[in-house]
Scaffold this motif. Structure first.
Motif, PDB file in Angstrom:
ATOM      1  N   ILE A 236      36.460  33.090  42.272  1.00  0.00           N
ATOM      2  CA  ILE A 236      35.386  33.926  41.744  1.00  0.00           C
ATOM      3  C   ILE A 236      35.507  35.351  42.282  1.00  0.00           C
ATOM      4  N   ASP A 237      35.351  36.314  41.389  1.00  0.00           N
ATOM      5  CA  ASP A 237      35.402  37.739  41.750  1.00  0.00           C
ATOM      6  C   ASP A 237      34.296  38.440  40.958  1.00  0.00           C
ATOM      7  N   VAL A 238      33.237  38.842  41.645  1.00  0.00           N
ATOM      8  CA  VAL A 238      32.089  39.474  40.990  1.00  0.00           C
ATOM      9  C   VAL A 238      31.987  40.918  41.443  1.00  0.00           C
ATOM     10  N   ARG A 239      31.945  41.824  40.493  1.00  0.00           N
ATOM     11  CA  ARG A 239      31.778  43.252  40.748  1.00  0.00           C
ATOM     12  C   ARG A 239      30.527  43.735  40.017  1.00  0.00           C
ATOM     13  N   PRO A 240      30.070  44.975  40.272  1.00  0.00           N
ATOM     14  CA  PRO A 240      28.840  45.437  39.607  1.00  0.00           C
ATOM     15  C   PRO A 240      28.901  45.446  38.091  1.00  0.00           C
ATOM     16  N   ARG A 241      30.086  45.687  37.487  1.00  0.00           N
ATOM     17  CA  ARG A 241      30.149  45.786  36.032  1.00  0.00           C
ATOM     18  C   ARG A 241      30.891  44.619  35.374  1.00  0.00           C
ATOM     19  N   HIS A 242      31.595  43.820  36.143  1.00  0.00           N
ATOM     20  CA  HIS A 242      32.311  42.707  35.535  1.00  0.00           C
ATOM     21  C   HIS A 242      32.531  41.606  36.563  1.00  0.00           C
ATOM     22  N   ALA A 243      32.875  40.440  36.054  1.00  0.00           N
ATOM     23  CA  ALA A 243      33.193  39.321  36.937  1.00  0.00           C
ATOM     24  C   ALA A 243      34.266  38.470  36.288  1.00  0.00           C
ATOM     25  N   ARG A 244      35.069  37.801  37.131  1.00  0.00           N
ATOM     26  CA  ARG A 244      36.126  36.907  36.667  1.00  0.00           C
ATOM     27  C   ARG A 244      35.995  35.599  37.434  1.00  0.00           C
ATOM     28  N   ILE A 245      35.944  34.510  36.708  1.00  0.00           N
ATOM     29  CA  ILE A 245      35.806  33.204  37.326  1.00  0.00           C
ATOM     30  C   ILE A 245      36.870  32.286  36.753  1.00  0.00           C
ATOM     31  N   VAL A 246      37.619  31.629  37.625  1.00  0.00           N
ATOM     32  CA  VAL A 246      38.554  30.585  37.215  1.00  0.00           C
ATOM     33  C   VAL A 246      37.967  29.275  37.718  1.00  0.00           C
ATOM     34  N   MET A 247      37.880  28.298  36.815  1.00  0.00           N
ATOM     35  CA  MET A 247      37.149  27.080  37.163  1.00  0.00           C
ATOM     36  C   MET A 247      37.765  25.865  36.493  1.00  0.00           C
TER      37      MET A 247
END
Length: 411
Positions: A236-247
């Motif tokens: 999981i990588d969450v930033r103020p304008r976007h996020a990326r989740i591998v699950m």
């Protein structure tokens, strides 16, 4: 130590005086914040975070209320009553506020309370010291809870920073290899989820510190909700304008996830998901998810979870091909009219219903007709002719609104 007053008249007198002080709690909280700002080296009058006059003042009011109630009510559950305030206060950890500065504000609050007790009860020293000791005992219990929560949250924050998965996600989406400590944790058929996160109102106003704090809170709220609501999170990588989740492949429907994330964070969220056949298929899945997310944003699917099946037609329209430049050239005159592009997009999303389009745009139906006529004048394409409507649909799918402001204010 002074024992509790046993005379009924004295008890009634104490209850009445404490009740008068409790009515002054809002004023005392404001005085506390003002005193803290004046004493702290972190702030000047021109750089005071908004939370000090909002969340922090609320926390101080709660502390004062609990301390005063404990003077006449020994049964009050300090931990339970203050839990929410203490948990909210640990947001200061994420801001990098030192514990000593955090404690300075709490101490300022009790100093104000002690002065108020002396002002109200000072003529009866026995009563004053009884009330002061009761309130101070409660305050000490609150401080122990505060320090414990602060330290726990500090450890959690450090751990979260240590688990920054951004470099791993970057590597996997490039198709490079990454050596994992636990190969068994790798999903056999991973899914990738991409989020587009709008700004909260607080991120668009106030000073730089206030905006930074708002962004930090938003990221923490989104990350925490994802951890609770999405089983099988892997990276999981969450930033103020976007996020990326591998699950791992999602268990159950995620249809309400974007709505729930918007609720907890205060910012509209758009989500795209794509499944991969294996870890080596993640670059392809990541590219597809990015295309789905782009189309979802441009087609007004904010607040939804989209897959390729949801946007396949728009994706087909906008996908690069030898014919796409030809079709776009027929609509080239629309490039300088984002208001018309926006109207067309809403018209298509409203199933060619001019009244529904007008309702969405908050304009009169005649305004919609005028804009569609203007489209015909500029392009020679009529929305009432199927082939020409499809050409316009291609242009709308490929176009990007230059700004919401321009779209809402036609030339």
């Amino acid at each position: 130590m002074r024992t509790a007053p046993t005379d009924e008249a004295t008890k009634d007198d104490l209850h009445g005086r404490i009740a008068r002080i409790r009515r002054s709690i809002p004023r005392m909280a404001r005085a506390t914040i003002d005193r803290y700002i004046a004493a702290s080296p972190l702030y000047t009058q021109t750089a005071v975070p908004e939370h000090l006059h909002r969340e922090s003042a609320h926390t101080v009011r709660s502390m004062l209320e609990v301390c005063l109630r404990s003077v006449t009510d020994e049964s009050i559950d300090v931990s339970d009553t203050m839990r929410e305030n203490i948990e909210r206060g640990t947001e200061r950890v994420a801001e990098g506020l030192p514990l000593r500065e955090y404690m300075r504000c709490w101490q300022a609050g009790f100093d104000v309370l002690a002065e108020e007790l002396e002002r109200e009860l000072g003529t009866d020293h026995g009563l004053f010291w009884f009330a002061f000791r009761r309130a101070h005992t409660t305050f000490d219990r609150i401080l122990r809870e505060v320090v414990s929560a602060y330290e726990i949250h500090t450890h959690d924050l450090i751990a979260a920073q240590d688990r920054n998965h951004a470099p791993i996600i970057d590597t996997l989406l490039r198709g490079d290899e990454w050596v994992f400590d636990d190969p068994n944790s790798i999903p056999a058929e991973p899914s990738i989820m991409l989020l587009h996160i709008d700004d909260t109102p607080a991120e668009r106003s106030g000073d730089r510190n206030a905006r930074s704090l708002a962004a930090t809170r938003k990221v923490r709220a989104i990350r925490a909700h994802l951890a609770r609501a999405v089983p099988g999170l892997w990276l999981i990588d969450v930033r103020p304008r976007h996020a990326r989740i591998v699950m791992h492949p999602p268990i159950g429907a995620l249809d309400l996830l974007a709505v729930d994330l918007a609720r907890v964070s205060g910012a509209p969220v758009t989500i795209a998901i794509e499944n991969a056949t294996s870890i080596t298929d993640l670059p392809r899945a990541g590219t597809t998810a990015a295309e789905v997310l782009d189309i979802a944003i441009r087609s007004g699917r904010t607040g939804t979870v989209s897959r390729m099946t949801d946007v396949a037609l728009a994706h087909h329209f906008a996908h690069p091909s030898a014919s796409l430049p030809v079709l776009l050239d027929r609509c080239a005159s629309l490039r300088s009219r984002p208001d018309l592009v926006h109207t067309l997009r809403v018209y298509l999303a409203s199933n060619l219903d001019r009244r529904a389009t007008a309702d969405t745009l908050t304009v009169h139906p005649n305004t919609v007709d005028n804009r569609l006529n203007r489209v015909r004048e500029l392009t020679g394409l009529d929305v009432h002719i199927t082939a020409e409507l499809l050409t316009l649909a291609v242009a709308v799918s490929a176009a990007t609104d230059e700004s919401d402001a321009e779209a809402d204010h036609p030339q």
